[in-house]
Motif scaffolding. Structure first.
Motif, short mmCIF file in Angstrom:
data_model
loop_
_atom_site.label_atom_id
_atom_site.label_comp_id
_atom_site.label_asym_id
_atom_site.label_seq_id
_atom_site.Cartn_x
_atom_site.Cartn_y
_atom_site.Cartn_z
N SER A 155 0.83 -1.20 0.00
CA SER A 155 0.00 0.00 0.00
C SER A 155 0.87 1.25 0.00
N ARG A 156 1.88 1.27 0.84
CA ARG A 156 2.76 2.43 0.91
C ARG A 156 3.54 2.61 -0.39
N GLU A 157 3.94 1.49 -0.98
CA GLU A 157 4.67 1.55 -2.24
C GLU A 157 3.81 2.17 -3.33
N LEU A 158 2.54 1.77 -3.42
CA LEU A 158 1.63 2.33 -4.43
C LEU A 158 1.40 3.82 -4.19
N ARG A 159 1.31 4.22 -2.93
CA ARG A 159 1.12 5.65 -2.65
C ARG A 159 2.34 6.46 -3.05
N ARG A 160 3.53 5.89 -2.89
CA ARG A 160 4.73 6.60 -3.32
C ARG A 160 4.80 6.70 -4.84
N GLU A 161 4.38 5.61 -5.52
CA GLU A 161 4.47 5.59 -6.98
C GLU A 161 3.41 6.47 -7.63
N ARG A 162 2.21 6.54 -7.02
CA ARG A 162 1.09 7.27 -7.63
C ARG A 162 0.45 8.21 -6.60
N PRO A 163 1.18 9.19 -6.11
CA PRO A 163 0.64 10.04 -5.04
C PRO A 163 -0.59 10.84 -5.46
N LEU A 164 -0.60 11.37 -6.71
CA LEU A 164 -1.73 12.17 -7.15
C LEU A 164 -2.99 11.32 -7.32
N VAL A 165 -2.83 10.15 -7.93
CA VAL A 165 -3.97 9.27 -8.18
C VAL A 165 -4.58 8.80 -6.87
N THR A 166 -3.73 8.35 -5.94
CA THR A 166 -4.26 7.82 -4.67
C THR A 166 -4.88 8.93 -3.82
N THR A 167 -4.28 10.11 -3.84
CA THR A 167 -4.86 11.22 -3.07
C THR A 167 -6.20 11.63 -3.64
N ALA A 168 -6.28 11.71 -4.97
CA ALA A 168 -7.56 12.06 -5.61
C ALA A 168 -8.62 11.02 -5.31
N ALA A 169 -8.25 9.73 -5.35
CA ALA A 169 -9.21 8.67 -5.05
C ALA A 169 -9.71 8.78 -3.62
N ASP A 170 -8.82 9.09 -2.69
CA ASP A 170 -9.23 9.26 -1.29
C ASP A 170 -10.23 10.40 -1.14
N LEU A 171 -9.94 11.52 -1.82
CA LEU A 171 -10.81 12.69 -1.70
C LEU A 171 -12.18 12.45 -2.32
N LEU A 172 -12.22 11.67 -3.40
CA LEU A 172 -13.48 11.41 -4.09
C LEU A 172 -14.23 10.20 -3.53
N GLY A 173 -13.61 9.51 -2.57
CA GLY A 173 -14.28 8.37 -1.95
C GLY A 173 -14.14 7.08 -2.71
N PHE A 174 -13.21 7.03 -3.70
CA PHE A 174 -12.97 5.79 -4.43
C PHE A 174 -11.93 4.96 -3.70
N ARG A 175 -11.98 3.66 -3.95
CA ARG A 175 -11.00 2.76 -3.33
C ARG A 175 -9.89 2.44 -4.34
N SER A 176 -8.79 3.11 -4.18
CA SER A 176 -7.63 2.84 -5.03
C SER A 176 -7.00 1.52 -4.62
#
Length: 355
Positions: A155-176
Motif C-alpha cells: 500500500s505504501r509503495e503504491l502511494r509513493r508511486e502514484r501520489p496524485l492518483v491515490t490522493t484524488a481517489a481518497d478525496l473522491l471516496g474511491f478505493r484505489s
C-alpha cells in the motif's frame, strides 16, 4: 578513482547486493543487483565492469555461506562463478529494472532506513569498508514478521508511486489499489493478533506475511500445530459473500480466492516437505473480516475451509485432530521460519517419503 565496496541487504526473504563507490557521503551508490531474480539497477554505467566484478565476488561469498542457490545472472558474469553454480536459464543480457527505488521497499515495514542512506538498515554506520551482511536473527527469521506487513508495504509503495492518483481517489471516496491493500492489511492484523493469542495458549506456532517465491506473493498466516499446517487467507469486506463448491462471489463480484487458496496449500506442502524431507499435512482456510453474511451452496468447497468471521477460526482450529507429534511440530516450525524454505524450487513430480 575511489575503490568500491559491497553491502548485502537481506530481509523477509529478499536479497540485494549493493555496490558503493567510496563512502556514502562521497560518490555513493554504483548500483544494485538481486541475484535471485536477475533484476538490477546501474546508477554509474561507466563503472559497469567494477560493478559486475563485485557482484560476482559477492555471489561466491553468499554461495559459500549458504545464503544463495544458483544465482540468476548474465551469462558472461555467471561464467566467473564456480562451475555449475550459475543459473542455466540465465539470459545472455538482463534488462535493468526501470523505475526502481534505490533501496528495498520492504524495509519500510518497520520504518528502517534504506541502503543508500547514511546508515544501514539496522542503524549502523556504513563508512567502513568491511564486507557487510545483515546477520541479525530477527531479520532472517520470519517469526519476526508482523500481521499485514506485506500488504501494508505494498500500500505504501503504491502511494509513493502514484501520489496524485491515490490522493484524488481518497478525496473522491474511491478505493484505489493502495487503499484496498491498506484495508487488507487491517484485516490481517485483526486475524493475526488473535492467532498470536490463541497460539500462545494452545502451544501452536504462527507466522505472518510469509513471502513465497520471487514475485512478491505471500501467505497471510501460516499456523503450525498438532493439527498440521494451516495456510490462512484473510479477506476484509463489508458486504455479503456467496461460496459454492467451485466458485465465490463477494457482493455479486466473482473472485478467484478458492483457486488461490488451493495453490497456497499445494505450494506450502511442497516447499515444507522439501525442507524437512517428509510429507506435510496442509489445510487451507479463507476467513472473512467484516462480512455482512456468508452463504454456502451445497456446503461450500470440500477442500478449502471458508469461515465468516475470525471467532469461527478459533473454534475450527480447536476441533482439528492430532496428526503431528510434538517433535514434528518443532521441526516444521524451525524450517518454516527460515526465508529460504519458501524461496526454494523443489521438484514438482517427486513425492517425499513418509515421516
Amino acid at each position: 578513482m575511489s575503490s568500491v565496496t559491497t553491502r548485502v541487504w537481506q530481509r523477509y526473504g529478499q536479497l540485494r547486493i549493493y555496490v558503493l563507490a567510496g563512502d556514502l557521503a562521497g560518490e555513493g551508490e554504483v548500483g544494485w543487483c538481486d541475484p535471485r531474480s536477475g533484476r538490477f539497477a546501474l546508477s554509474r554505467p561507466e563503472r559497469a565492469d567494477e560493478f559486475w566484478a563485485e557482484v560476482a565476488a559477492e555471489c561466491q561469498r553468499l554461495l559459500a555461506d549458504g545464503r544463495l542457490d544458483r544465482p540468476v545472472l548474465p551469462a558472461a558474469l555467471a561464467a566467473r562463478l564456480p562451475a555449475g553454480l550459475g543459473s542455466p536459464e540465465a539470459p545472455a543480457d538482463l534488462v535493468p529494472d526501470p523505475g526502481e527505488s534505490s533501496g528495498p521497499d520492504e524495509s519500510h515495514r518497520s520504518g528502517d532506513s534504506l541502503p543508500g542512506d547514511s546508515h544501514g538498515p539496522d542503524g549502523s554506520d556504513w563508512a567502513d569498508d568491511s564486507h557487510w551482511v545483515v546477520r541479525e536473527p530477527e531479520w532472517d527469521d520470519l517469526a519476526a514478521s508482523k500481521p499485514g506487513s506485506a500488504a501494508l508495504a505494498r500500500s505504501r509503495e503504491l502511494r509513493r508511486e502514484r501520489p496524485l492518483v491515490t490522493t484524488a481517489a481518497d478525496l473522491l471516496g474511491f478505493r484505489s489499489a493502495a487503499r484496498l491493500f491498506a484495508i487488507g492489511a487491517r484485516g490481517e492484523r485483526i486475524v493475526g493478533r488473535r492467532l498470536d493469542r490463541w497460539a500462545a495458549r494452545g502451544g501452536w506456532h504462527v507466522l505472518h506475511a510469509v513471502p513465497v517465491g520471487r514475485n512478491g506473493a505471500d501467505i497471510d498466516h501460516v499456523v503450525i500445530g498438532p493439527f498440521g499446517v494451516v495456510t490462512i487467507n484473510t479477506k476484509a469486506t463489508g458486504t455479503s459473500v456467496w461460496v459454492g463448491q467451485y466458485g465465490m462471489r463477494i457482493g455479486g463480484t466473482t473472485v478467484d480466492y478458492l483457486r488461490k487458496s488451493r495453490a497456497e496449500r499445494v505450494r506450502a506442502g511442497r516447499l515444507l516437505a522439501h525442507a524437512v524431507g517428509a510429507r506435510v499435512p496442509v489445510q487451507s482456510v479463507i476467513v472473512f473480516v467484516g462480512a455482512r453474511r456468508l452463504t454456502k451452496s451445497r456446503g461450500g468447497p470440500r477442500d478449502v475451509v471458508v469461515l465468516p468471521a475470525p471467532r469461527d477460526l478459533r473454534r475450527w482450529l480447536r476441533r482439528q485432530g492430532t496428526v503431528l507429534e510434538a517433535r514434528q511440530v518443532e521441526t516444521l516450525y524451525a524450517a518454516a521460519r527460515r526465508p529460504e524454505t519458501w524461496q526454494a524450487r523443489p521438484p514438482r513430480a517427486s513425492r517425499p517419503p513418509r515421516p
